[in-house]
Every structure is written in C-alpha cells, then in structure tokens.
Design a protein around this motif. Structure first.
Motif, PDB file in Angstrom:
ATOM      1  N   GLN A  77     -30.558  18.392  13.261  1.00 21.48           N
ATOM      2  CA  GLN A  77     -29.248  17.497  12.513  1.00 21.48           C
ATOM      3  C   GLN A  77     -29.300  17.511  11.271  1.00 21.48           C
ATOM      4  OE1 GLN A  77     -30.194  13.320  12.910  1.00 21.48           O
ATOM      5  NE2 GLN A  77     -31.282  13.290  15.149  1.00 21.48           N
ATOM      6  N   LEU A  78     -30.600  18.574  10.501  1.00 23.30           N
ATOM      7  CA  LEU A  78     -30.446  18.565   9.574  1.00 23.30           C
ATOM      8  C   LEU A  78     -30.085  19.857   8.891  1.00 23.30           C
ATOM      9  CD1 LEU A  78     -33.648  16.669   6.988  1.00 23.30           C
ATOM     10  CD2 LEU A  78     -30.585  16.253   7.296  1.00 23.30           C
ATOM     11  N   MET A  79     -31.035  20.778   9.665  1.00 26.08           N
ATOM     12  CA  MET A  79     -30.741  22.723   9.538  1.00 26.08           C
ATOM     13  C   MET A  79     -29.292  22.867  10.188  1.00 26.08           C
ATOM     14  SD  MET A  79     -32.977  23.925   8.905  1.00 26.08           S
ATOM     15  CE  MET A  79     -33.569  25.366   8.638  1.00 26.08           C
ATOM     16  N   LYS A  80     -28.947  21.952  11.037  1.00 23.56           N
ATOM     17  CA  LYS A  80     -26.819  21.842  11.234  1.00 23.56           C
ATOM     18  C   LYS A  80     -26.478  22.020  10.449  1.00 23.56           C
ATOM     19  CE  LYS A  80     -23.606  21.140  14.775  1.00 23.56           C
ATOM     20  NZ  LYS A  80     -23.197  20.251  16.388  1.00 23.56           N
ATOM     21  N   GLN A  81     -26.694  20.595   9.849  1.00 25.32           N
ATOM     22  CA  GLN A  81     -25.680  19.916   7.935  1.00 25.32           C
ATOM     23  C   GLN A  81     -25.866  21.611   6.923  1.00 25.32           C
ATOM     24  OE1 GLN A  81     -26.945  16.174   7.110  1.00 25.32           O
ATOM     25  NE2 GLN A  81     -26.645  15.370   9.568  1.00 25.32           N
ATOM     26  N   LEU A  82     -26.915  21.760   7.393  1.00 26.41           N
ATOM     27  CA  LEU A  82     -27.056  22.933   6.735  1.00 26.41           C
ATOM     28  C   LEU A  82     -26.793  24.557   6.266  1.00 26.41           C
ATOM     29  CD1 LEU A  82     -30.362  21.646   4.517  1.00 26.41           C
ATOM     30  CD2 LEU A  82     -28.190  21.096   3.046  1.00 26.41           C
TER      31      LEU A  82
END
Length: 115
Positions: free
Chosen positions: A73-78
C-alpha cells in the motif's frame, strides 16, 4: 509499550529524533531511510521495542502481518509501480545494524542495475 532509552529507533518513535514520516498508527511508524539504497527506501518499525526478528513471539504475529500488508500500500502511494524489495536483517551475522526490529522496503527505477 516497551521502550529502550538508548535505541535510536525508540527515540524516533518518541519524536526525540526527527524523521521524514510516511505513515504512523498505534502500532507502527514508517519513515524514509536516511541512507537510501534505492529511489524509494522506507523503514517500517514497530513502536514496541523488539530487538530483532529472532526475538519475535507468537503474540507478535498480528504486528508482523500488519507490517507485511502495509508495504505494498505504501509503495504504491510513493509511486513504486514496477516491484519492490523487502528486507529484514536479523542479528549481527544477518547484517542488522540497529537492534530494533525493522523492515526495509525499497523500490523505484535503478539505472545502475543490470538489465
């Protein structure tokens, strides 16, 4: 919550040392690594001081699951869209330098990598 007053990551959790936060909730803190190995390099740490993966107990299973599910989730947001790497170094022989359990998540284009 367990805390080690001499631990740099515990000091980051306590806001005694600044960090570039990506995510924070009641259990976890996620921030950018100060010495990144990739264009996106974040560290996921439990707020609870656990020295290493070798010290995990059955009661930590949900915490580790939460960390693992949060990474994509965080990698996608970044903006990481073409894959990422996760690493947990455990103990001195495993390359662990800070003895507070942490998970590295790294991604983004790396022009120096072999094609």
């Amino acid at each position: 919550m367990s805390h080690d007053p001499n631990c740099i990551f515990c000091k980051i959790v306590a806001d005694q040392i600044p960090s570039k936060k990506v995510h924070e909730d009641e259990d976890l803190l996620v921030f950018h690594d100060i010495h990144p190995w990739a264009p996106v390099h974040i560290l996921l740490i439990p707020k609870l001081h656990i020295a290493s993966m070798a010290d995990l107990q059955p009661e930590h299973a949900a915490l580790m699951g939460k960390m693992t599910v949060l990474v994509p989730q965080l990698m996608k947001q970044l903006g990481v869209t073409n894959g990422f790497r996760t690493v947990v170094n455990t103990g001195s022989d495993g390359g662990q330098e800070v003895f507070h359990l942490h998970m590295h998540a790294m991604g983004g284009p790396r022009p120096w990598a072999k094609g």
